[in-house]
Scaffold this motif. Sequence first.
Motif, PDB file in Angstrom:
ATOM      1  N   TRP A  59      50.968   6.756  60.089  1.00 12.24           N
ATOM      2  CA  TRP A  59      50.637   7.283  58.764  1.00 12.24           C
ATOM      3  C   TRP A  59      51.883   7.879  58.119  1.00 12.24           C
ATOM      4  O   TRP A  59      51.791   8.758  57.272  1.00 12.24           O
TER       5      TRP A  59
ATOM      6  N   SER B  26      52.637   8.905  54.103  1.00 14.45           N
ATOM      7  CA  SER B  26      51.476   9.093  53.251  1.00 14.45           C
ATOM      8  C   SER B  26      50.362   9.757  54.043  1.00 14.45           C
ATOM      9  O   SER B  26      50.280   9.631  55.258  1.00 14.45           O
ATOM     10  N   LEU B  27      49.514  10.456  53.342  1.00  7.00           N
ATOM     11  CA  LEU B  27      48.373  11.079  54.001  1.00  7.00           C
ATOM     12  C   LEU B  27      47.145  10.190  53.878  1.00  7.00           C
ATOM     13  O   LEU B  27      46.197  10.317  54.643  1.00  7.00           O
ATOM     14  N   TYR B  28      47.175   9.274  52.926  1.00  8.91           N
ATOM     15  CA  TYR B  28      46.008   8.425  52.639  1.00  8.91           C
ATOM     16  C   TYR B  28      46.459   6.969  52.580  1.00  8.91           C
ATOM     17  O   TYR B  28      47.585   6.678  52.162  1.00  8.91           O
TER      18      TYR B  28
END
Lengths: 639, 639
Positions: free
Chosen positions: A598, A601-603
């Motif tokens: 990941w 980015s967190l999403y």
Amino acid sequence: MTAKNKSQFRPVAVPDVTLDGFWGKWQDAVCDSTAAILLDRCEKAGMIQAIDVDRPSPGIVIPIDEKWTGSTQMFWDSDLGKSIETIAYSLYRKPNPELEARADAIIEMYEKLQQEDGYVNAWFQRVQPGKRWTNLRDHHELYCAGHLMEAAVAYYQATGKRKLLDIMCRYADHLIKVFGHGEGQIPGYCGHQEVELALVKLARVTGEQKYLDLSKFFIDERGSQPHFFTAEALRGGRDPKNYVHKTYEYSQAHLPVREQGKVVGHAVRAMYQYSGMADIATEYQDDTLTSTLETLWDDLTVKQMYVTGGIGPAASNEGFTDYYDLPNDTAYAETCASVGLVFWASRMLGRGPNRRYADIMEQALYNGALTGLSIDGKTFFYDNPLESTGKHHRWVWHRCPCCPPNVARLVASIGSYMYAVADNEIAVHLYGESSVKAEMAGAGVKLAQRTNYPWNGDIRIEVETTVPSTFAIALRIPEWADGAALQINGSPVDLSSSVVDGYARLERAWNTGDVIELKLPLELRPQYASPKVRHDVGRVALARGPLIYCVEETDNGGDLNAFVVPQDLKGYRIKEIERLNGAVAVELDVSKEDTNGWNGSLYRTRPPEQVAATMTLVPYHLWDNRDPGAMLVWLQSEK
Amino acid sequence: MTAKNKSQFRPVAVPDVTLDGFWGKWQDAVCDSTAAILLDRCEKAGMIQAIDVDRPSPGIVIPIDEKWTGSTQMFWDSDLGKSIETIAYSLYRKPNPELEARADAIIEMYEKLQQEDGYVNAWFQRVQPGKRWTNLRDHHELYCAGHLMEAAVAYYQATGKRKLLDIMCRYADHLIKVFGHGEGQIPGYCGHQEVELALVKLARVTGEQKYLDLSKFFIDERGSQPHFFTAEALRGGRDPKNYVHKTYEYSQAHLPVREQGKVVGHAVRAMYQYSGMADIATEYQDDTLTSTLETLWDDLTVKQMYVTGGIGPAASNEGFTDYYDLPNDTAYAETCASVGLVFWASRMLGRGPNRRYADIMEQALYNGALTGLSIDGKTFFYDNPLESTGKHHRWVWHRCPCCPPNVARLVASIGSYMYAVADNEIAVHLYGESSVKAEMAGAGVKLAQRTNYPWNGDIRIEVETTVPSTFAIALRIPEWADGAALQINGSPVDLSSSVVDGYARLERAWNTGDVIELKLPLELRPQYASPKVRHDVGRVALARGPLIYCVEETDNGGDLNAFVVPQDLKGYRIKEIERLNGAVAVELDVSKEDTNGWNGSLYRTRPPEQVAATMTLVPYHLWDNRDPGAMLVWLQSEK
């Protein structure tokens, strides 16, 4: 005193049960550590000085006004009462002259403190004299009286010493004069329920109907109109609307008790009230109370109870909020509240064995209440979240030290929750290595439970009778024990025909040498919450027998929420953890969402990858007894 | 003033952009409602009386001590400043003589209030005179100055009136004398950052290097040792340790700014600081600041940001907690903090277009900030949870009314965030029906965006130039826009070769009549959080273009957590909701866990049954604009 009806079951006295095995170890921790620790810490807090008329009043000035009347020190007597009660039970298990002498000394102080008229209360004699009975809503006076009564009964039963019992009977006689509808009497009741159930204990040990009647008076008066708390405030020149807890629901005084159908307010208050109501329902065969209690029971257990038997999710009122509002990480779930649920459940068995109550009693006992005590008996949980990011740990003491002596007295008296007797029947509500003595149909009866429960589900009960005798033994078959099997002297008993209300009722001529063998399957089983519980959707808790399990960081590393439990639990292994008193841990092959990948980015639009992993679960009540870290009960579930 | 470097991009002035479509409607709401409402409510709160020397000071006595210095009223000037700034932008869009007269009257009051030496502050002239500059840590003086400077710049640009600008230049000149390392000067900075970015605006509109230098002074001093806040407290006879916010991390003053690598403390303070740092990095080409900002950017966006662009999960410090701590139902995610993130992101584009910043700017704008304003411009969200059980609703006003004028001024000035210009380049950071004027290589250029974005991804840009001219147009290709396609005058442009840092840089001789057509696919797309975010595991959020969607009770009934979204999103439908300004809603066939069949128990061994259901999603920023009820962003996801 009202004649005991055949169907009335009363818990056996603590000295009538001897424990070993699982509960024996816990009781040893209380005897060896907790009992003395309670007195040490009460002394340090100034409580003992407060009752000692030979020393100056600690004279601590604490702001007491409309905004905050619940100061810690106002209910000192209750902490001392629960501590003496704990010591009483511990002395029966392990004589300890030094500890007994300390308890005796405190009791002597109470004797000296007691006024001519019978009144005795550390705060309102030594810190705020002149305020006696001026604010029942907030001042905890009857609550304190109740805890000292419970202590008196326990100390008398354990040691045979009557001094505290006599003090409290004099006090109870005084209360009978003070409270009522007569000229000059107070038509009130306490803001914190407790004296109701205590008076029942006092009545049972003394045989005095008048104490039952006073208990019933308090219960019948509660919440009636015109409202006592309102009238009391006006009489004292206080604005009834200026109430820190805002609503009388806080102390379950919003409605007459028989009109209450929703479990509301402060959780411990609620449990103590319902316990007293159940006692009175039993003693008076009061069906109006019983039907109210059944409604409240469903309300609590079907809409407001954690899977641990924890209750009261909110810190703000130490109590109940909305239906299905059961947040895990911020769960208050006070230890005392689950102790109180055990009290209530136990008393709901007063009108006959029924696993509807006993199963929850066991659930709350092992998971909601026992969690409050460390395995060494030296530290405590006040609130009991079902998820921790690693910041929640056991306390040495608490600003409001109600929980430590509450869980300690429960553990030390657990025998009386395991067994109850009616005229011709003995009910086994809880399993565990123990033996119990009782009189049954003129015979002296002893049942010896041989079992490593709850780690193992094999239970062997050996019967001894002084003379052969016909009576019933009722054995709880927990709802979770799918496939339970029972034999008497090697012959199978058909449970499908003999189980009533979840108990196998074995009525026959019993003789020394008779052996009952009960096998309760302890397969790991999933627990899914109703999707109404938004905090648990997509998640599963794992249980084995009566125990809820959890994962701890110390066994599993971090990111506990990344574990995904398969629907098929077959293939799990069990192993003993020596350091946790030989507790059975569970190893399970699961998936774990990959927290790598990941970067940057967190999403993202792709779901997380899953990798194979092994998870180790330990009983929830044993968490935070090893290396500190994160903990989780409700795990992601494979869909 | 330092020469503007070719690679320096500055936002276009608000009057240079005309908006219609999506943002036009929002601006109309601000012009028609919010702008006047702000003044009405500021007046009601006593703010205008407070600055009016012809009326008595409101003289409100508010306890100001070590425990609580941040009283609401201390930063009145900032609320008035942001309100005037909002009015300024609104006047450009919609002339409104009555509103302009009200603003002029306030400005005249400030003129009368201003002291000979240039100082002007309602609180420390009218309520607590004599306390000037005695507590920079807590008193918000420079913060107030900053907001009045921003108002002054906006009002001058919108109306051409210089009065407030002159007042604030006199004040800024005074600040230059007061602050510094010289004899008698204060070597300090404000506990609430804001003046730093405001001085840059003042410098840009006046061309005065000295204001930039003062901004840089404040940034360079912040967090240096010996610590100013500590020295200031000691000088004032206060114990520096007795600090309500406990740590200087609260105001990002714990370390010199260039040594800060973790986003901590109060979220709005952090965003304003980083905005000022980014401006100074741009103006001074300061790579030490730029590299710090890049580290902080990643820290925020990869570990601490909600999918809505909301930031600062905790109410206790209105700010940041632990990495990956992003609770949805208790999310603070203050509107002002996301407004601040838009500010910061916009300024990170000062050194050139980069979608790393612009994508987040768009995300925070549409979902974190805009949510703070109701569709009619009359009510506001202060905190922005991503889940509500139905108790969270828009406010008419707030005890600390910082958010209403903050989101209003952002909406009213949104054009300046859409476009930025460098010497020979115009960057289109945001899409939306609008037109912009700029000077490019000696030509007057106008770009007209024709689009129904964000509801539709087709964007047509029509170029007009006074003379044919060679310059670059940089168009952001959002990272989410997989399959974006671009044509110039009907000829496809190969994005794979022309995109740098996420922008298609179209450098050529542009001529009137040239047309750019950009197609951004707006397919519904899932957003999965890293499994490090414990609150979102097993869940998915749905996005379309820049918009995060949510489900509301009004469309879907209760038990929103019982919905389970399939991995395959194909087959969703879109429909317009007239009542929400023609917003595009999404209908999706999903499963729903059956909340029936749980009678008599809250927990069971069987997972819930799933039934077929249809779910309607609406853009998150539009929630709570219809019937009140529950709301949810992160939905259960099929595994």
